[in-house]
Design a protein around this motif. Sequence first.
Motif, PDB file in Angstrom:
ATOM      1  N   THR A  55       0.845  -1.200   0.000  1.00 21.57           N
ATOM      2  CA  THR A  55       0.000   0.000   0.000  1.00 21.57           C
ATOM      3  C   THR A  55       0.875   1.242   0.000  1.00 21.57           C
ATOM      4  O   THR A  55       1.847   1.317   0.751  1.00 21.57           O
TER       5      THR A  55
ATOM      6  N   ASN B  87       0.700   5.819  -0.442  1.00 25.23           N
ATOM      7  CA  ASN B  87      -0.047   7.045  -0.748  1.00 25.23           C
ATOM      8  C   ASN B  87       0.900   8.115  -1.286  1.00 25.23           C
ATOM      9  O   ASN B  87       0.519   9.270  -1.381  1.00 25.23           O
ATOM     10  N   SER B  88       2.122   7.706  -1.663  1.00 24.08           N
ATOM     11  CA  SER B  88       3.104   8.653  -2.208  1.00 24.08           C
ATOM     12  C   SER B  88       2.978   8.789  -3.723  1.00 24.08           C
ATOM     13  O   SER B  88       3.773   9.488  -4.345  1.00 24.08           O
TER      14      SER B  88
ATOM     15  N   SER C 110       7.206   6.722  -3.865  1.00 25.11           N
ATOM     16  CA  SER C 110       8.438   6.442  -3.127  1.00 25.11           C
ATOM     17  C   SER C 110       8.271   5.213  -2.237  1.00 25.11           C
ATOM     18  O   SER C 110       7.176   4.905  -1.760  1.00 25.11           O
TER      19      SER C 110
ATOM     20  N   ALA D 145      10.042   2.988   1.014  1.00 24.40           N
ATOM     21  CA  ALA D 145      10.935   3.060   2.175  1.00 24.40           C
ATOM     22  C   ALA D 145      12.144   2.136   1.976  1.00 24.40           C
ATOM     23  O   ALA D 145      11.990   0.978   1.586  1.00 24.40           O
TER      24      ALA D 145
ATOM     25  N   ARG E 124       2.760  -6.608   6.980  1.00 22.13           N
ATOM     26  CA  ARG E 124       3.833  -7.519   6.594  1.00 22.13           C
ATOM     27  C   ARG E 124       3.318  -8.955   6.443  1.00 22.13           C
ATOM     28  O   ARG E 124       2.679  -9.479   7.353  1.00 22.13           O
TER      29      ARG E 124
ATOM     30  N   LYS F  41       0.478 -12.046   0.518  1.00 23.56           N
ATOM     31  CA  LYS F  41      -0.635 -11.104   0.588  1.00 23.56           C
ATOM     32  C   LYS F  41      -1.716 -11.455  -0.433  1.00 23.56           C
ATOM     33  O   LYS F  41      -2.869 -11.102  -0.265  1.00 23.56           O
TER      34      LYS F  41
HETATM   35  C1  LIG Z   1      -2.035   4.741   4.001  1.00 26.00           C
HETATM   36  C2  LIG Z   1      -0.668   4.145   3.867  1.00 26.00           C
HETATM   37  C3  LIG Z   1       0.230   4.696   2.965  1.00 26.00           C
HETATM   38  C4  LIG Z   1       1.525   4.160   2.813  1.00 26.00           C
HETATM   39  N1  LIG Z   1       2.375   4.704   1.900  1.00 26.00           N
HETATM   40  C5  LIG Z   1       3.615   4.174   1.732  1.00 26.00           C
HETATM   41  C6  LIG Z   1       4.490   4.695   0.717  1.00 26.00           C
HETATM   42  O1  LIG Z   1       4.154   5.617  -0.025  1.00 26.00           O
HETATM   43  N2  LIG Z   1       5.717   4.133   0.593  1.00 26.00           N
HETATM   44  C7  LIG Z   1       6.132   3.106   1.410  1.00 26.00           C
HETATM   45  O2  LIG Z   1       7.267   2.635   1.267  1.00 26.00           O
HETATM   46  N3  LIG Z   1       5.316   2.575   2.372  1.00 26.00           N
HETATM   47  C8  LIG Z   1       4.067   3.087   2.527  1.00 26.00           C
HETATM   48  N4  LIG Z   1       3.215   2.557   3.464  1.00 26.00           N
HETATM   49  C9  LIG Z   1       3.693   1.475   4.332  1.00 26.00           C
HETATM   50  C10 LIG Z   1       3.652   0.091   3.656  1.00 26.00           C
HETATM   51  O3  LIG Z   1       2.384  -0.190   3.088  1.00 26.00           O
HETATM   52  C11 LIG Z   1       3.977  -0.984   4.727  1.00 26.00           C
HETATM   53  O4  LIG Z   1       5.267  -0.743   5.237  1.00 26.00           O
HETATM   54  C12 LIG Z   1       3.881  -2.414   4.193  1.00 26.00           C
HETATM   55  O5  LIG Z   1       3.905  -3.297   5.306  1.00 26.00           O
HETATM   56  C13 LIG Z   1       5.031  -2.761   3.276  1.00 26.00           C
HETATM   57  O6  LIG Z   1       4.866  -4.087   2.839  1.00 26.00           O
HETATM   58  P1  LIG Z   1       5.839  -5.260   3.374  1.00 26.00           P
HETATM   59  O7  LIG Z   1       5.807  -5.195   4.879  1.00 26.00           O
HETATM   60  O8  LIG Z   1       5.241  -6.513   2.825  1.00 26.00           O
HETATM   61  O9  LIG Z   1       7.202  -4.961   2.818  1.00 26.00           O
HETATM   62  C14 LIG Z   1       1.924   3.065   3.621  1.00 26.00           C
HETATM   63  C15 LIG Z   1       1.008   2.502   4.523  1.00 26.00           C
HETATM   64  C16 LIG Z   1      -0.271   3.033   4.628  1.00 26.00           C
HETATM   65  C17 LIG Z   1      -1.251   2.407   5.598  1.00 26.00           C
END
Ligand SMILES: Cc1cc2nc3c(=O)[nH]c(=O)nc-3n(C[C@H](O)[C@H](O)[C@H](O)COP(=O)(O)O)c2cc1C
Length: 164
Positions: free
Chosen positions: A42, A44-45, A59, A61, A95, A99
């Motif tokens: 997910t 929102n960037s 973007s 992380a 995580r 999924k």
């Molecule tokens: C509303 C919302 C927006 C998010 N936007 C981002 C984003 O833009 N970039 C990012 O790296 N993680 C974002 N995240 C966090 C990831 O969705 C989260 O770290 C997720 O667990 C990553 O998947 P993984 O744990 O399977 O690697 C967002 C989470 C939420 C709830």
Amino acid sequence: MSHQKSSPADFSRNFRNALGMFATGIAVVTTRTPEGDPIGLTINSFNSVSLEPPLIVWSLANQLPSRAIFENCEYYAINVLAEDQEPLSRLFSTRSDDKFGSLDVDTGVGGIPLLKGCCARFECRNTVRHPGGDHVVFLSEVLNFDRQSLPPLIYHGGAYRRLA
Ligand SMILES: Cc1cc2nc3c(=O)[nH]c(=O)nc-3n(C[C@H](O)[C@H](O)[C@H](O)COP(=O)(O)O)c2cc1C
């Protein structure tokens, strides 16, 4: 207005809260691992950049385990979630190694998974990446897209919202 210096923890919380005032949609970015397994998260960037050529940005992380897969994949999809897809947003922001489970998906360019029931879907070529502090910024060319006239899921102030 106070001129006292805030602690790093205060700065971080206040910065997040201020950024959260910018209302966004929610998207799930999806691709496949080199072994062919579907992955996604997910975000929102996401935002639009250029019409000609068609470019989008988002973007990722640095610390996420899927970083290397997204950096090296040829294609990925941005799936813009509809109002009734909050459960998908929660699923893809938690995580997990599986999924997709039994999720029924469509197939896009290079075999990438496309989620069903979305407002819009953009199939992208993984074009350019830039370091962006604790994130990697993806700037990518849109190859195909589709759109359904559905109300979008909104994110604002750390909470899911709906259009009035
Ligand atoms: C509303 C919302 C927006 C998010 N936007 C981002 C984003 O833009 N970039 C990012 O790296 N993680 C974002 N995240 C966090 C990831 O969705 C989260 O770290 C997720 O667990 C990553 O998947 P993984 O744990 O399977 O690697 C967002 C989470 C939420 C709830």
